[in-house]
Design a protein around this motif. Structure first.
Motif, PDB file in Angstrom:
ATOM      1  N   LEU A  42       0.840  -1.208   0.000  1.00 37.91           N
ATOM      2  CA  LEU A  42       0.000   0.000   0.000  1.00 37.91           C
ATOM      3  C   LEU A  42       0.867   1.246   0.000  1.00 37.91           C
ATOM      4  CD1 LEU A  42      -2.509  -1.108   2.788  1.00 37.91           C
ATOM      5  CD2 LEU A  42      -2.807  -1.327   0.303  1.00 37.91           C
ATOM      6  N   ARG A  43       0.280   2.330  -0.536  1.00 37.52           N
ATOM      7  CA  ARG A  43       0.935   3.624  -0.473  1.00 37.52           C
ATOM      8  C   ARG A  43       0.786   4.186   0.946  1.00 37.52           C
ATOM      9  NH1 ARG A  43       2.491   5.238  -5.366  1.00 37.52           N
ATOM     10  NH2 ARG A  43       1.533   4.230  -7.185  1.00 37.52           N
ATOM     11  N   PRO A  44       1.630   5.154   1.329  1.00 39.28           N
ATOM     12  CA  PRO A  44       1.575   5.678   2.706  1.00 39.28           C
ATOM     13  C   PRO A  44       0.177   6.166   3.104  1.00 39.28           C
ATOM     14  CG  PRO A  44       3.553   6.434   1.628  1.00 39.28           C
ATOM     15  CD  PRO A  44       2.757   5.729   0.586  1.00 39.28           C
ATOM     16  N   GLY A  45      -0.513   6.848   2.212  1.00 39.56           N
ATOM     17  CA  GLY A  45      -1.844   7.343   2.538  1.00 39.56           C
ATOM     18  C   GLY A  45      -2.833   6.215   2.765  1.00 39.56           C
ATOM     19  N   GLU A  46      -2.674   5.123   1.975  1.00 32.94           N
ATOM     20  CA  GLU A  46      -3.568   3.976   2.148  1.00 32.94           C
ATOM     21  C   GLU A  46      -3.323   3.273   3.478  1.00 32.94           C
ATOM     22  OE1 GLU A  46      -4.110   2.719  -2.539  1.00 32.94           O
ATOM     23  OE2 GLU A  46      -2.418   1.923  -1.401  1.00 32.94           O
ATOM     24  N   VAL A  47      -2.063   3.219   3.905  1.00 35.31           N
ATOM     25  CA  VAL A  47      -1.745   2.646   5.207  1.00 35.31           C
ATOM     26  C   VAL A  47      -2.374   3.482   6.312  1.00 35.31           C
ATOM     27  CG1 VAL A  47       0.116   2.094   6.824  1.00 35.31           C
ATOM     28  CG2 VAL A  47       0.376   1.572   4.395  1.00 35.31           C
ATOM     29  N   GLN A  48      -2.256   4.796   6.195  1.00 35.62           N
ATOM     30  CA  GLN A  48      -2.832   5.691   7.198  1.00 35.62           C
ATOM     31  C   GLN A  48      -4.349   5.526   7.270  1.00 35.62           C
ATOM     32  OE1 GLN A  48      -1.512   9.732   6.860  1.00 35.62           O
ATOM     33  NE2 GLN A  48      -3.200  10.554   8.075  1.00 35.62           N
ATOM     34  N   HIS A  49      -4.992   5.417   6.108  1.00 34.70           N
ATOM     35  CA  HIS A  49      -6.441   5.248   6.101  1.00 34.70           C
ATOM     36  C   HIS A  49      -6.839   3.899   6.680  1.00 34.70           C
ATOM     37  CE1 HIS A  49     -10.598   5.607   4.822  1.00 34.70           C
ATOM     38  NE2 HIS A  49     -10.496   4.416   4.212  1.00 34.70           N
ATOM     39  N   LEU A  50      -6.016   2.864   6.425  1.00 35.32           N
ATOM     40  CA  LEU A  50      -6.320   1.536   6.946  1.00 35.32           C
ATOM     41  C   LEU A  50      -6.234   1.507   8.465  1.00 35.32           C
ATOM     42  CD1 LEU A  50      -6.954  -1.424   6.133  1.00 35.32           C
ATOM     43  CD2 LEU A  50      -4.490  -1.826   6.103  1.00 35.32           C
ATOM     44  N   LEU A  51      -5.224   2.210   9.006  1.00 43.49           N
ATOM     45  CA  LEU A  51      -5.039   2.222  10.449  1.00 43.49           C
ATOM     46  C   LEU A  51      -5.930   3.240  11.153  1.00 43.49           C
ATOM     47  CD1 LEU A  51      -1.145   1.889  10.619  1.00 43.49           C
ATOM     48  CD2 LEU A  51      -2.854   0.108  10.986  1.00 43.49           C
ATOM     49  N   CYS A  52      -6.335   4.279  10.434  1.00 40.52           N
ATOM     50  CA  CYS A  52      -7.163   5.330  11.025  1.00 40.52           C
ATOM     51  C   CYS A  52      -8.352   5.607  10.104  1.00 40.52           C
ATOM     52  CB  CYS A  52      -6.356   6.607  11.248  1.00 40.52           C
ATOM     53  SG  CYS A  52      -4.874   6.376  12.236  1.00 40.52           S
ATOM     54  N   PRO A  53      -9.291   4.702   9.989  1.00 38.52           N
ATOM     55  CA  PRO A  53     -10.386   4.899   9.029  1.00 38.52           C
ATOM     56  C   PRO A  53     -11.342   6.003   9.435  1.00 38.52           C
ATOM     57  CG  PRO A  53     -10.754   2.920  10.336  1.00 38.52           C
ATOM     58  CD  PRO A  53      -9.384   3.409  10.701  1.00 38.52           C
ATOM     59  N   ASN A  54     -11.365   6.349  10.701  1.00 36.83           N
ATOM     60  CA  ASN A  54     -12.370   7.316  11.169  1.00 36.83           C
ATOM     61  C   ASN A  54     -11.732   8.595  11.686  1.00 36.83           C
ATOM     62  OD1 ASN A  54     -14.471   5.467  10.656  1.00 36.83           O
ATOM     63  ND2 ASN A  54     -14.041   4.441  12.621  1.00 36.83           N
ATOM     64  N   GLN A  55     -10.557   8.942  11.190  1.00 39.60           N
ATOM     65  CA  GLN A  55      -9.949  10.190  11.670  1.00 39.60           C
ATOM     66  C   GLN A  55     -10.813  11.385  11.287  1.00 39.60           C
ATOM     67  OE1 GLN A  55      -5.978  10.674  10.222  1.00 39.60           O
ATOM     68  NE2 GLN A  55      -5.098   9.908  12.099  1.00 39.60           N
ATOM     69  N   PRO A  56     -10.820  12.483  12.120  1.00 44.79           N
ATOM     70  CA  PRO A  56     -10.628  12.339  13.570  1.00 44.79           C
ATOM     71  C   PRO A  56     -11.829  11.673  14.190  1.00 44.79           C
ATOM     72  CG  PRO A  56     -11.208  14.599  13.010  1.00 44.79           C
ATOM     73  CD  PRO A  56     -11.183  13.850  11.734  1.00 44.79           C
ATOM     74  N   PRO A  57     -11.896  11.182  15.409  1.00 41.49           N
ATOM     75  CA  PRO A  57     -10.755  11.197  16.331  1.00 41.49           C
ATOM     76  C   PRO A  57      -9.750  10.096  16.032  1.00 41.49           C
ATOM     77  CG  PRO A  57     -12.593  10.138  17.367  1.00 41.49           C
ATOM     78  CD  PRO A  57     -13.107  10.628  16.039  1.00 41.49           C
ATOM     79  N   VAL A  58      -8.524  10.259  16.553  1.00 40.78           N
ATOM     80  CA  VAL A  58      -7.478   9.271  16.353  1.00 40.78           C
ATOM     81  C   VAL A  58      -7.703   8.101  17.291  1.00 40.78           C
ATOM     82  CG1 VAL A  58      -5.020   8.854  16.449  1.00 40.78           C
ATOM     83  CG2 VAL A  58      -5.885  11.079  15.680  1.00 40.78           C
ATOM     84  N   PRO A  59      -7.765   6.887  16.783  1.00 42.77           N
ATOM     85  CA  PRO A  59      -8.006   5.735  17.662  1.00 42.77           C
ATOM     86  C   PRO A  59      -6.847   5.554  18.634  1.00 42.77           C
ATOM     87  CG  PRO A  59      -7.451   4.994  15.459  1.00 42.77           C
ATOM     88  CD  PRO A  59      -7.637   6.477  15.382  1.00 42.77           C
TER      89      PRO A  59
END
Length: 918
Positions: free
Chosen positions: A890-907
């Motif tokens: 995955l690209r960096p943005g896709e990794v971020q979205h996968l780990l934080c799908p509901n930002q904000p808030p940060v899980p």
């Protein structure tokens, strides 16, 4: 003296005859040059005519194709094909003539099709073949060649249009597109066609001027030479008597003219005056015999005789006299030539001294009479052969000598020596005890005054030791000193000879190029001495598989070659190639080590793959490389595409050097999940090359090239810096902290600045050491040797963990698993692929997992693609897994979205992988 000079002059007609000959030569030269100019002009006319026909054909082909695209008229297509065929035949004829690969009939047909004047054809062919680099012609040919691809594309367009019309007719958009292509090609070709025409005309003008000035220059030079010759001849006629007098007085020998009737001197030259110490006036009128100390009775005219010339103050000079009878008008005069032989007398005395010295020299010497009967020998000969002079009396000197092949010395040798030549060569000489030895023999003669052979002189040397040394040197020069196989030069010589035989007898010759797989790892893991002994054993195995007449060679490192001559087909080599692969893959026992190797073999054969030794070796090398890249422990027959692959790799290498500067590398991240819970606990940074033209280039393609160029360390450093920068960016974006793995090459891992570089990068990004995991393959660790332990200890001190990648696929060393920084063990995808059905893969995987648990190492399985694999590994105790079952890179943005799908808030904690696998 004047009468003497006149009597020696040539008749006037004979002196003027060379002038007449020279004038005839000048006229013939001018006529030949004029004829040559006419031939060149005819050739130039042919070029201009050819240029006109070609330019018209090119332009008409464009018009016809455009009309055909617009209306689909078959007549337009036929006209285009006719003109296009003419252009293609002209192109073929041009390239064939320049390359020298053509037949006269084929070129004549092409000229005839282009309406070229028959008279111009030989000259055009000659100029294209030998003067294609001539000014203007070179530029014209370059402009012509630049249109080859465009003309070929016109043919492609015609084929596409014809297919479209046969299929019911092209659409308006298709017609517009094809007409656009035709117009673009025409715009490209038109200026080059004009340039071609201009350069042909310029070339004709330039050559015409050159010929004009050449002919004019040749005429002027010939005229000047003839005038100079005429002047010299006339001056010679006017000054012959003066020249004769000058020659007479400047002769190195004394010359005396004597009245035949009275024996009195009529004239002398300056040398005679100098030697006798008397002026010419004093000598004239004196008797000739008064000049000498010895009587001249019995001296015959025309024969040389020795005497002593009396000089001033009682001095004498040894001389040799020779007389001949000439006429001064009606007066008979004897001309005596007196030659100083002082040097000859000294030389004869020195020769006698040399003869005495021969008796004591180290070389054997035999003196034989004119019948080759031995007269005497020196002491060295007796020491060499055991024969004394008395033992050889009455024997011929060649009785105990034969040629190296055992045949007697041929009569031609003695005829050559008797004719005045020296002969030197190798013979086989027999000693008194019957043994024989190689001998260098030199034969010469001693002659009498009548040039008759009086003695034969033979000088001989024992060359047994020299020949042995020469044989050793030749062996060393032609063979590899380590394995005893033929070296490159010797192998190429055998290959060239085999090709010559195959050409005569219409057979095939095959060259095998053998390269050992992973030999460098063995060399680095054990020692170079072990590696050398391993190469010797490999050479022995190769020899055992060869038949009589086959040749094995070593041309460098772990590269071997095999020549197989006298085959019917190239494919007949399959059997021996199979035997070689089988033999080389069997374990080798070197000292106390059992080493298992494999080999990649490339096969190239004459005449299919090349007609020279260099071509066959190069093509077999390319085939070997293809085998090594595709499979290893395999062989490949050469195909032309293999060189295309090589060129592509070279192009890739050139572009790779610029990729870092242009920032063409990108990172993607492969998630690693906890098998028990499904949480994403880590990602692995993977580098990708986003080429501006090729698109995405995978690491499997460019990493080996980077390693070969020495760029892999710079790429590793870039990946490290980019990964740490991305970790920092994720932290700032509120992404939950996870472990990020980075692959490290052996070249960078073993670099002295490696640890400091990693530490500085972490500090510059304010990252803890626990966020980073370094992955290195076990084969790379083996290559680094003792330096690994020091580096691992330093990394452990810094708190940086290390994962051993591709475990079990190379030469494993369990000692590395105990190093302090090693915390993770990655199971290679080659073992995971067969799970759970393959019992061998299952057994190996379970053994690795048990060993890792006992050592306290965290296990990560690679290449998980099925639920069955996931379940097997989870049951067996594997901790983490990677693979397409969970996610693609995955690209960096896709990794971020996968780990934080509901930002904000940060899980506040990591998410589980969704049930639907990515």
């Amino acid at each position: 003296m004047h009468s003497t000079g006149n009597s020696l002059q040539k008749p006037l007609t004979r002196r003027l005859l060379p002038l007449a000959y020279a004038l005839a030569v000048v006229i013939a030269l001018i006529m030949a040059l004029t004829w040559g100019v006419l031939q060149v002009q005819v050739t130039l006319a042919g070029f201009l005519n050819s240029e006109s026909v070609w330019s018209k054909a090119q332009k008409q082909a464009v018009i016809d194709l455009d009309n055909y695209a617009l209306g689909g008229d078959a007549a337009d297509l036929a006209s285009f094909l006719d003109h296009h065929g003419l252009l293609e035949s002209d192109r073929w004829g041009r390239d064939a003539i320049i390359a020298g690969e053509y037949s006269t009939e084929g070129i004549t047909r092409i000229f005839k099709r282009g309406n070229i004047m028959p008279a111009a054809q030989p000259g055009m062919t000659f100029m294209l073949r030998h003067f294609s680099g001539m000014p203007h012609l070179r530029e014209a040919l370059a402009a012509w060649r630049s249109t080859d691809a465009s003309i070929a594309e016109l043919g492609t367009i015609a084929d596409e249009l014809q297919a479209a019309y046969h299929a019911g007719g092209p659409s308006p958009a298709e017609i517009a597109r094809q007409r656009g292509r035709i117009k673009a090609l025409n715009l490209y070709m038109e200026p080059r066609t004009d340039l071609f025409s201009i350069e042909v005309v310029k070339g004709a003008v330039w050559l015409g001027e050159l010929l004009f000035w050449g002919v004019l220059g040749a005429f002027l030079i010939a005229a000047l030479l003839w005038l100079r010759m005429a002047r010299r001849t006339l001056e010679g006629i006017r000054g012959s008597e003066e020249r004769y007098r000058l020659l007479f007085d400047s002769a190195a020998d004394a010359i005396v003219m004597i009245d035949e009737a009275s024996g009195r001197i009529l004239d002398v030259n300056r040398t005679a005056s100098a030697w006798t110490g008397r002026r010419a006036g004093e000598l004239v009128g004196d008797r000739y015999v008064h000049l000498f100390a010895q009587s001249m009775v019995g001296q015959q005219a025309g024969r040389a005789a020795a005497n002593v010339l009396l000089g001033a103050k009682g001095q004498t000079r040894p001389v040799e006299t020779q007389t001949s009878l000439v006429n001064w008008g009606n007066q008979p005069v004897r001309q005596a030539i007196i030659r100083d032989i002082s040097e000859r007398v000294v030389m004869e005395r020195e020769r006698r001294i040399a003869a005495e010295a021969l008796a004591s020299i180290a070389e054997g010497v035999i003196i034989a009479d004119a019948g080759r009967q031995v007269i005497s020998t020196n002491a060295a000969h007796a020491a060499l052969t055991g024969f004394t002079s008395q033992a050889l009396q009455g024997k011929r000197l060649d009785d105990t000598r034969r040629l190296p092949n055992g045949k007697p010395l041929p009569q031609s040798i003695w005829d050559s020596v008797a004719a005045g030549h020296n002969w030197m060569g190798e013979v086989l000489s027999t000693r008194s005890d019957g043994s024989s030895y190689p001998e260098h023999l030199s034969l010469s003669t001693i002659r009498d005054a009548d040039d008759q052979v009086v003695y034969y002189v033979a000088v001989l040397t024992d060359i047994h030791e020299a020949k042995a040394n020469q044989h050793r040197l030749e062996q060393m020069a032609r063979h590899d000193p380590l394995t005893g196989l033929a070296n490159r030069a010797e192998f190429e010589r055998h290959c060239a000879e085999a090709i010559a035989v195959a050409e005569r007898e219409r057979l095939a010759v095959v060259v095998l190029f053998i390269d050992l797989d992973a030999f460098k790892i063995v060399n680095d893991s054990y020692s170079h001495a072990i590696g050398d002994r391993l190469l010797v054993k490999v050479a022995e195995r190769i020899r055992r598989q060869l038949s009589e007449g086959d040749v094995a060679g070593r041309i460098g490192g772990d590269e071997f070659t095999v020549l197989i001559p006298r085959l019917i087909l190239r494919e007949d080599a399959r059997a021996i190639v199979g035997r070689l692969l089988t033999s080389l893959s069997e374990p080798l026992l070197v000292d106390d080590y059992e080493i298992v190797l494999s080999a990649s073999i490339g096969v190239a054969g004459y005449p299919l793959d090349g007609d020279s030794a260099l071509a066959l070796i190069a093509n077999a090398d390319a085939a070997m490389y293809a085998a090594k890249i595709e499979e290893r422990n395999a062989f490949r027959f050469y195909t032309p595409m293999m060189h295309a692959d090589t060129r592509r790799r070279l192009q890739l290498a050139a572009e790779l050097r610029q990729a870092l500067a242009r920032n063409e590398f990108q990172l993607v991240f492969q998630p690693s999940v906890e098998l028990r819970t499904g949480r994403i606990v880590a990602v692995e940074a993977l580098v990708r090359w986003q080429h501006p033209e090729r698109g995405e280039v995978l690491p499997a393609e460019f990493i080996p090239v980077a390693e070969g160029l020495g760029l892999i360390r710079r790429i590793d450093e870039w990946v490290m810096q980019a990964t740490c920068a991305q970790i920092q960016a994720w932290d700032l974006a509120g992404v939950p902290p996870i472990r990020v793995a980075v692959n490290i090459s052996a070249r960078w891992f073993g670099h002295p600045a490696f640890v400091d570089g990693v530490s500085r990068t972490l500090q510059s990004r304010q990252l803890s050491a626990g966020r980073l995991l370094l992955e290195i393959t076990e084969s790379a660790m083996l290559r680094l040797g003792d330096d690994v332990e020091r580096t691992m200890q330093t990394l452990h001190t810094l708190g940086i963990d290390v994962a051993i990648d591709d475990f079990g696929t190379g030469y494993s060393s369990m000692a590395y698993l105990k190093l302090p920084a090693v915390a993770y063990l990655k199971i290679d995808r080659s073992f995971v692929t067969g799970l759970p059905g393959n019992s061998n893969d299952a057994a190996i995987t379970e053994a690795i997992l048990v060993m890792a648990r006992s050592l306290g190492l965290t296990t990560i399985a690679e290449g998980i693609e099925t639920e069955a694999q996931h379940e097997f590994l989870q049951r067996s105790g594997c901790v983490e897994g990677q693979g397409y079952l969970y996610s693609y890179p995955l690209r960096p943005g896709e990794v971020q979205h996968l780990l934080c799908p509901n930002q904000p808030p940060v899980p506040t904690r990591l998410r589980l992988v969704p049930p639907k696998r990515h």
